[in-house]
Write a protein that holds these residues in place. Structure first.
Motif, PDB file in Angstrom:
ATOM      1  N   ASN A 105      -9.700   5.275   1.682  1.00 32.43           N
ATOM      2  CA  ASN A 105     -10.261   4.742   2.919  1.00 32.43           C
ATOM      3  C   ASN A 105     -11.729   5.094   3.050  1.00 32.43           C
ATOM      4  O   ASN A 105     -12.202   5.480   4.101  1.00 32.43           O
ATOM      5  CB  ASN A 105      -9.450   5.289   4.116  1.00 32.43           C
ATOM      6  CG  ASN A 105      -9.861   4.630   5.417  1.00 32.43           C
ATOM      7  OD1 ASN A 105     -10.487   3.565   5.391  1.00 32.43           O
ATOM      8  ND2 ASN A 105      -9.549   5.257   6.529  1.00 32.43           N
ATOM      9  N   ASP A 106     -12.470   4.987   1.983  1.00 31.53           N
ATOM     10  CA  ASP A 106     -13.897   5.237   2.062  1.00 31.53           C
ATOM     11  C   ASP A 106     -14.588   3.982   2.570  1.00 31.53           C
ATOM     12  O   ASP A 106     -14.145   2.869   2.297  1.00 31.53           O
ATOM     13  CB  ASP A 106     -14.436   5.598   0.678  1.00 31.53           C
ATOM     14  CG  ASP A 106     -15.861   6.099   0.746  1.00 31.53           C
ATOM     15  OD1 ASP A 106     -16.038   7.327   0.708  1.00 31.53           O
ATOM     16  OD2 ASP A 106     -16.776   5.254   0.837  1.00 31.53           O
ATOM     17  N   GLU A 107     -15.655   4.167   3.318  1.00 32.57           N
ATOM     18  CA  GLU A 107     -16.354   2.996   3.865  1.00 32.57           C
ATOM     19  C   GLU A 107     -16.844   2.066   2.772  1.00 32.57           C
ATOM     20  O   GLU A 107     -17.026   0.868   2.989  1.00 32.57           O
ATOM     21  CB  GLU A 107     -17.535   3.466   4.715  1.00 32.57           C
ATOM     22  CG  GLU A 107     -17.095   4.065   6.030  1.00 32.57           C
ATOM     23  CD  GLU A 107     -18.273   4.465   6.888  1.00 32.57           C
ATOM     24  OE1 GLU A 107     -19.406   4.440   6.377  1.00 32.57           O
ATOM     25  OE2 GLU A 107     -18.066   4.791   8.066  1.00 32.57           O
ATOM     26  N   GLU A 108     -17.081   2.626   1.611  1.00 34.56           N
ATOM     27  CA  GLU A 108     -17.573   1.807   0.499  1.00 34.56           C
ATOM     28  C   GLU A 108     -16.510   0.873  -0.062  1.00 34.56           C
ATOM     29  O   GLU A 108     -16.828  -0.094  -0.737  1.00 34.56           O
ATOM     30  CB  GLU A 108     -18.074   2.730  -0.636  1.00 34.56           C
ATOM     31  CG  GLU A 108     -19.354   3.446  -0.320  1.00 34.56           C
ATOM     32  CD  GLU A 108     -20.530   2.486  -0.272  1.00 34.56           C
ATOM     33  OE1 GLU A 108     -20.662   1.677  -1.198  1.00 34.56           O
ATOM     34  OE2 GLU A 108     -21.298   2.548   0.710  1.00 34.56           O
ATOM     35  N   ILE A 109     -15.248   1.232   0.204  1.00 37.75           N
ATOM     36  CA  ILE A 109     -14.168   0.420  -0.394  1.00 37.75           C
ATOM     37  C   ILE A 109     -13.930  -0.809   0.475  1.00 37.75           C
ATOM     38  O   ILE A 109     -13.686  -0.694   1.681  1.00 37.75           O
ATOM     39  CB  ILE A 109     -12.867   1.237  -0.491  1.00 37.75           C
ATOM     40  CG1 ILE A 109     -13.105   2.471  -1.369  1.00 37.75           C
ATOM     41  CG2 ILE A 109     -11.732   0.382  -1.060  1.00 37.75           C
ATOM     42  CD1 ILE A 109     -11.930   3.415  -1.403  1.00 37.75           C
ATOM     43  N   LEU A 129     -16.607  -2.813   7.825  1.00 40.58           N
ATOM     44  CA  LEU A 129     -18.035  -2.757   8.130  1.00 40.58           C
ATOM     45  C   LEU A 129     -18.739  -4.067   7.805  1.00 40.58           C
ATOM     46  O   LEU A 129     -19.895  -4.261   8.125  1.00 40.58           O
ATOM     47  CB  LEU A 129     -18.696  -1.643   7.310  1.00 40.58           C
ATOM     48  CG  LEU A 129     -18.196  -0.228   7.560  1.00 40.58           C
ATOM     49  CD1 LEU A 129     -18.943   0.739   6.654  1.00 40.58           C
ATOM     50  CD2 LEU A 129     -18.403   0.161   9.013  1.00 40.58           C
ATOM     51  N   SER A 132      -5.076  -4.941   7.013  1.00 40.78           N
ATOM     52  CA  SER A 132      -5.682  -3.841   6.285  1.00 40.78           C
ATOM     53  C   SER A 132      -6.311  -2.843   7.258  1.00 40.78           C
ATOM     54  O   SER A 132      -6.152  -1.630   7.124  1.00 40.78           O
ATOM     55  CB  SER A 132      -6.746  -4.436   5.371  1.00 40.78           C
ATOM     56  OG  SER A 132      -6.948  -3.661   4.255  1.00 40.78           O
ATOM     57  N   MET A 174     -12.208  -3.873   2.354  1.00 44.07           N
ATOM     58  CA  MET A 174     -10.870  -4.074   2.911  1.00 44.07           C
ATOM     59  C   MET A 174     -10.109  -5.076   2.044  1.00 44.07           C
ATOM     60  O   MET A 174     -10.656  -6.109   1.644  1.00 44.07           O
ATOM     61  CB  MET A 174     -10.974  -4.649   4.327  1.00 44.07           C
ATOM     62  CG  MET A 174     -11.518  -3.681   5.330  1.00 44.07           C
ATOM     63  SD  MET A 174     -10.219  -2.582   5.873  1.00 44.07           S
ATOM     64  CE  MET A 174     -11.142  -1.553   7.011  1.00 44.07           C
ATOM     65  N   ILE A 175      -8.852  -4.765   1.843  1.00 43.75           N
ATOM     66  CA  ILE A 175      -8.012  -5.676   1.074  1.00 43.75           C
ATOM     67  C   ILE A 175      -7.528  -6.796   2.020  1.00 43.75           C
ATOM     68  O   ILE A 175      -7.324  -6.555   3.214  1.00 43.75           O
ATOM     69  CB  ILE A 175      -6.861  -4.846   0.463  1.00 43.75           C
ATOM     70  CG1 ILE A 175      -6.251  -5.560  -0.715  1.00 43.75           C
ATOM     71  CG2 ILE A 175      -5.813  -4.494   1.478  1.00 43.75           C
ATOM     72  CD1 ILE A 175      -5.429  -4.617  -1.574  1.00 43.75           C
ATOM     73  N   LEU A 191       0.835  -1.206   0.000  1.00 37.51           N
ATOM     74  CA  LEU A 191       0.000   0.000   0.000  1.00 37.51           C
ATOM     75  C   LEU A 191       0.866   1.250   0.000  1.00 37.51           C
ATOM     76  O   LEU A 191       0.556   2.238  -0.684  1.00 37.51           O
ATOM     77  CB  LEU A 191      -0.939  -0.019   1.212  1.00 37.51           C
ATOM     78  CG  LEU A 191      -2.015  -1.115   1.166  1.00 37.51           C
ATOM     79  CD1 LEU A 191      -2.773  -1.196   2.487  1.00 37.51           C
ATOM     80  CD2 LEU A 191      -2.994  -0.867   0.021  1.00 37.51           C
ATOM     81  N   GLU A 192       1.954   1.220   0.745  1.00 36.97           N
ATOM     82  CA  GLU A 192       2.850   2.383   0.770  1.00 36.97           C
ATOM     83  C   GLU A 192       3.413   2.653  -0.613  1.00 36.97           C
ATOM     84  O   GLU A 192       3.483   3.793  -1.060  1.00 36.97           O
ATOM     85  CB  GLU A 192       3.994   2.130   1.760  1.00 36.97           C
ATOM     86  CG  GLU A 192       3.622   2.531   3.176  1.00 36.97           C
ATOM     87  CD  GLU A 192       4.687   2.125   4.182  1.00 36.97           C
ATOM     88  OE1 GLU A 192       4.427   2.298   5.371  1.00 36.97           O
ATOM     89  OE2 GLU A 192       5.759   1.633   3.749  1.00 36.97           O
ATOM     90  N   LEU A 208       1.873   5.965  -1.484  1.00 31.29           N
ATOM     91  CA  LEU A 208       2.636   6.984  -0.758  1.00 31.29           C
ATOM     92  C   LEU A 208       4.048   7.229  -1.309  1.00 31.29           C
ATOM     93  O   LEU A 208       4.349   8.312  -1.783  1.00 31.29           O
ATOM     94  CB  LEU A 208       2.710   6.608   0.734  1.00 31.29           C
ATOM     95  CG  LEU A 208       1.357   6.418   1.428  1.00 31.29           C
ATOM     96  CD1 LEU A 208       1.546   5.934   2.852  1.00 31.29           C
ATOM     97  CD2 LEU A 208       0.571   7.736   1.417  1.00 31.29           C
ATOM     98  N   ARG A 262      -9.308   1.764  10.672  1.00 33.25           N
ATOM     99  CA  ARG A 262     -10.730   1.589  11.009  1.00 33.25           C
ATOM    100  C   ARG A 262     -11.098   0.127  10.824  1.00 33.25           C
ATOM    101  O   ARG A 262     -10.376  -0.623  10.175  1.00 33.25           O
ATOM    102  CB  ARG A 262     -11.624   2.474  10.133  1.00 33.25           C
ATOM    103  CG  ARG A 262     -11.626   2.055   8.679  1.00 33.25           C
ATOM    104  CD  ARG A 262     -12.674   2.816   7.872  1.00 33.25           C
ATOM    105  NE  ARG A 262     -12.532   2.490   6.464  1.00 33.25           N
ATOM    106  CZ  ARG A 262     -13.212   1.521   5.837  1.00 33.25           C
ATOM    107  NH1 ARG A 262     -14.083   0.773   6.501  1.00 33.25           N
ATOM    108  NH2 ARG A 262     -13.031   1.293   4.551  1.00 33.25           N
ATOM    109  N   VAL A 302      -4.429   7.409   2.022  1.00 31.47           N
ATOM    110  CA  VAL A 302      -4.612   6.089   1.434  1.00 31.47           C
ATOM    111  C   VAL A 302      -6.122   5.913   1.277  1.00 31.47           C
ATOM    112  O   VAL A 302      -6.867   6.228   2.216  1.00 31.47           O
ATOM    113  CB  VAL A 302      -4.045   4.995   2.352  1.00 31.47           C
ATOM    114  CG1 VAL A 302      -4.350   3.619   1.787  1.00 31.47           C
ATOM    115  CG2 VAL A 302      -2.547   5.173   2.517  1.00 31.47           C
TER     116      VAL A 302
END
Lengths: 180, 603
Positions: A123-127, B601, B592, A129-130, A104-105, A109, B598, A121
């Motif tokens: 980080n929307d709730e819709e995305i 969800l 992750s 988690m990887i 991810l870095e 980044l 966070r 990075v």
């Protein structure tokens, strides 16, 4: 009522779906034999009724992939891993030997050419988690059949599909399995 | 310092004639002198022997006794074979870790002691054991291990750890070892009395062709485990047109649970060297090489002394026993900790000063072996048998044993039994008789021939030791009923994964995948069809690997599946909903979640 087929592409490149389309005019015959349930072909968001065959392209790289795969397993009589990414993780799994943090870095980044002054990075709730690594489908759910290839040849897909619909054990011809 | 390194490395290379094929000896000497083969040393060696740097580097990184990083002055290699585990490896490892204040694989901060582990060092009858530099320390207990470290801290001299000497030649000043022979049963071939020169005398009265004829008539088959007819091998080598031929003795006894060659090397060195000389005469070779595994380097001086003595008595050298034109000499090649070198073509690579990579077969060594010349590679025991055959005759020898396997076999028996040690028994002896001889305790399984062969259960204890039934190179490990066969299989898979040379994919990758399945089943997450997948994968590895290691490596799993199938079946079950129980989404997203700060969800 005709038997139903569902397909999806997880961590794949849609190349396997292109190969499904490569069955050419036989797709008309297929349309006579089956109805398509959830699939990129019709854009259904979820499986509507029980399916005879589920075809999975790609492995699991994020949590959404896992949820989709669970939905397919729950609703399909036969689950088929289609292509090398579904079977072994494929190209996306090249990251498996590199810690996730480093991936991810490097992606967001610290890499030449990246302009990201606030160091964000995605980080929307819709995305979704990887996952810490890319999993082949059979490590997440039970898979009944495998069609290897990158992508698998259309003939192999056709042979397996028709066999399953006719209740025969699918056999892939040797010519469809060797690539050299 | 740099100049000192340059000077010493140059001296070492010079003492081996700056010969590229002696790189094993050069690297061993540099490692011993400096505790490592550093990048600068690699450069210097490469220049001296006129080769590429990468050739030295690949050698250093291949063998486990070589290292680029500096090791402690004393290196403790704790043997982690399954028998050592059964006898308390973990407690000893814990005690050492605590006393030294370092983990396994590390060196103390003062640079004095390195602690590491190593596969079977050929001491299973006196396990738990360890190598401290080249000194074997046996019958370890946590208390003895702690005492050992405290003593080593005082003098850093492993030789001072030896206070009580083993029996026989173990107490010879040149060996000076606490290792015990534990010869429990002597037979007529190997452990009967042997007088130097008697076999050779009779040999030299015959033509080389008739010597080969005698060995063929004796029906002697290779004692390393594969059982190839020895006479036939000699004949192939003698009939291949060449200027030079070679005899190599495979004393790289690395199969876990085998130690009979160690005892033969200790007590029957004369008989072995005489057998090699007989082979030299029969096939027309002038040089023999004894490939001695690095773990047995404590026998090196003694064996060299025996060679010297034989030279002085005219049993080696030029015109042996007055026979004009028969010249034969033997040198010892020390290995450096690589199981795969027990495979004959890998062993030849190692003798040539290379990584222990197996070669393609054919051509087989009798056609094209050491330096591309016809080469006979035989086991220690095979050469000893040849000596006895030349004394007693083929008829006498072939009358012993089972109908299709002649002679006797030296067996190394260890594990859950009261009398572990070396037993010389005629071929055809029943497994159940062995259990009685060694006073096995509540036996539930026997590993015959080490992990590369097969594990049998009580239903096959009536089988006999021979090449057509229970074939073995000498290793027999007894497991009591309480031992978990699946864990044993898993332990040996780890061993093969570690020892795979990595050249071919079925072995390098296939074994790791196989281990994943075993872990899945052992952890209780397996499903019935996983067993068939394991079988399929195992068979694929067996049929597509390049050398004997990969072809044999799935055997612990195959043996367990074939002979203890019900055990595996009891551990697997069909899962509801078709989900894999060992996949856990929550733990798969933890990294992750930590990175983006966070929680998911959707988990």
């Amino acid at each position: 009522m005709k038997p139903r087929i569902a397909t999806c592409s997880l961590a794949g490149c849609f190349g396997c779906h292109m190969s499904i389309l490569d069955i050419d005019e036989r797709i008309l015959k297929l349309a006579e034999l089956v109805d398509f349930d959830r699939s990129p072909i019709n854009d259904f968001k979820h499986i509507t009724t029980r399916c005879a065959v589920g075809i999975i392209e790609g492995g699991c790289c994020n949590e959404e992939n896992v949820h989709v795969l669970h939905e397919f397993r729950e609703n399909c009589d036969n689950l088929v891993s289609l292509g090398d990414c579904a079977i072994s993780g494929g190209i996306p799994a090249l990251r498996n030997n590199i810690p996730l943090e480093e991936c991810l870095e490097t992606a967001y980044l610290n890499n030449p050419g990246i302009y990201n002054p606030s160091g964000i990075v995605p980080n929307d709730e819709e995305i979704p988690m990887i996952l810490k690594k890319v999993y082949p489908c059979h490590e997440v759910v039970k898979i009944d059949y495998y069609i290897p290839g990158c992508p698998p040849p259309a003939d192999a897909i056709w042979d397996v599909l028709t066999a399953l619909l006719e209740g025969r054990a699918p056999v892939i011809a040797y010519d469809s399995l060797k690539y050299d | 310092m740099k100049q000192a390194l340059e000077k010493i490395v140059a001296e070492i290379c010079d003492s081996f004639g700056n010969d590229r094929t002696r790189l094993m000896d050069i690297t061993t000497a540099v490692q011993r002198r400096f505790g490592c083969v550093s990048d600068s040393a690699i450069d210097l060696i490469a220049r001296a022997v006129k080769t590429h740097r990468v050739e030295i580097e690949s050698l250093v990184t291949f063998y486990s006794f070589f290292s680029k990083e500096e090791q402690g002055k004393v290196v403790i290699r704790l043997c982690d074979d399954i028998v050592d585990w059964m006898k308390g490896y973990q407690q000893i490892a814990d005690a050492l870790v605590k006393e030294l204040g370092i983990s396994i694989g590390e060196t103390t901060s003062d640079g004095e002691i390195t602690l590491t582990r190593t596969p079977c060092i050929g001491m299973s009858d006196q396990a738990p054991a360890a190598l401290v530099n080249d000194v074997a320390v046996t019958y370890l207990t946590p208390e003895r291990a702690v005492k050992m470290v405290r003593e080593l801290r005082k003098h850093l001299d492993p030789h001072q750890l030896v206070t009580v000497l083993g029996e026989g030649n173990n107490s010879n000043p040149l060996v000076h070892s606490m290792v015990r022979n534990n010869i429990r049963q002597k037979g007529a071939v190997l452990f009967a009395d042997f007088e130097s020169g008697t076999a050779l005398k009779r040999t030299l009265n015959m033509t080389p062709e008739s010597v080969i004829g005698e060995i063929k008539a004796s029906k002697l088959r290779g004692r390393g485990g594969a059982g190839f007819p020895t006479g036939l091998k000699w004949e192939f080598a003698s009939k291949t047109k060449a200027d030079r031929r070679f005899i190599i003795c495979n004393a790289d006894e690395g199969e876990p649970g085998t130690f009979k060659d160690r005892v033969l090397l200790t007590e029957r060195a004369e008989m072995l060297f005489e057998g090699m000389t007989i082979a030299g005469y029969a096939v027309g070779a002038e040089l023999g090489i004894l490939y001695l595994r690095g773990e047995y380097s404590y026998l090196f001086s003694y064996l060299n002394h025996v060679l010297e003595t034989r030279k002085n008595s005219g049993l080696l050298g030029n015109s042996i026993m007055g026979k004009q034109g028969f010249n034969f000499d033997i040198r010892i090649q020390l290995g450096a900790g690589a199981y795969v070198c027990g495979e004959e073509t890998a062993l030849i690579s190692s003798c040539e000063g290379k990584r222990g990579d197996p070669k393609n077969r054919p051509p087989f060594p009798p056609q094209e072996g050491y330096m591309g010349c016809p080469t006979v590679v035989n086991n220690v025991e095979s050469f000893c048998c040849a000596s006895r055959i030349m004394i007693e005759g083929a008829k006498w020898f072939s009358a012993m044993g089972s109908p299709r396997t002649a002679g006797t076999k030296a067996l190394s028996i260890s594990g859950d039994c009261r009398r572990p040690g070396v037993y010389e028994v005629p071929f055809g002896t029943k497994a159940s008789d062995l259990l009685e001889l060694c006073e096995a305790e509540n036996p539930g399984a026997m590993l015959i021939g080490g992990p590369c062969r097969q594990m049998i259960g009580p239903n096959r204890f009536g089988g006999i030791i021979c090449y057509d039934d229970l074939a073995t190179g000498g290793s027999i490990i007894v497991f009591n009923k309480a031992r978990n066969k699946l864990e044993i299989a898993e332990h040996y898979l780890d061993f093969f994964i570690e020892e795979s040379c990595g050249y071919c994919t079925p072995c390098r990758v296939g074994l790791v995948l196989l281990k994943k399945y075993v872990r899945k089943v052992v952890s209780g997450a397996g499903e019935p069809q996983d067993l068939d997948k394991m079988l399929k994968l195992s068979n694929m590895i067996v049929s597509t690997s390049r050398c004997g290691l990969g072809q044999a490596a799935p055997n612990p799993v195959l043996g367990a599946l074939n002979n203890f199938r019900e055990l595996y079946e009891s551990m697997v079950s069909e899962r509801k909903h078709g989900l894999q129980p060992d996949f856990d989404l929550t733990s798969a997203v933890v990294d992750s979640e930590l990175f983006v700060g966070r929680r998911s969800l959707y988990v």
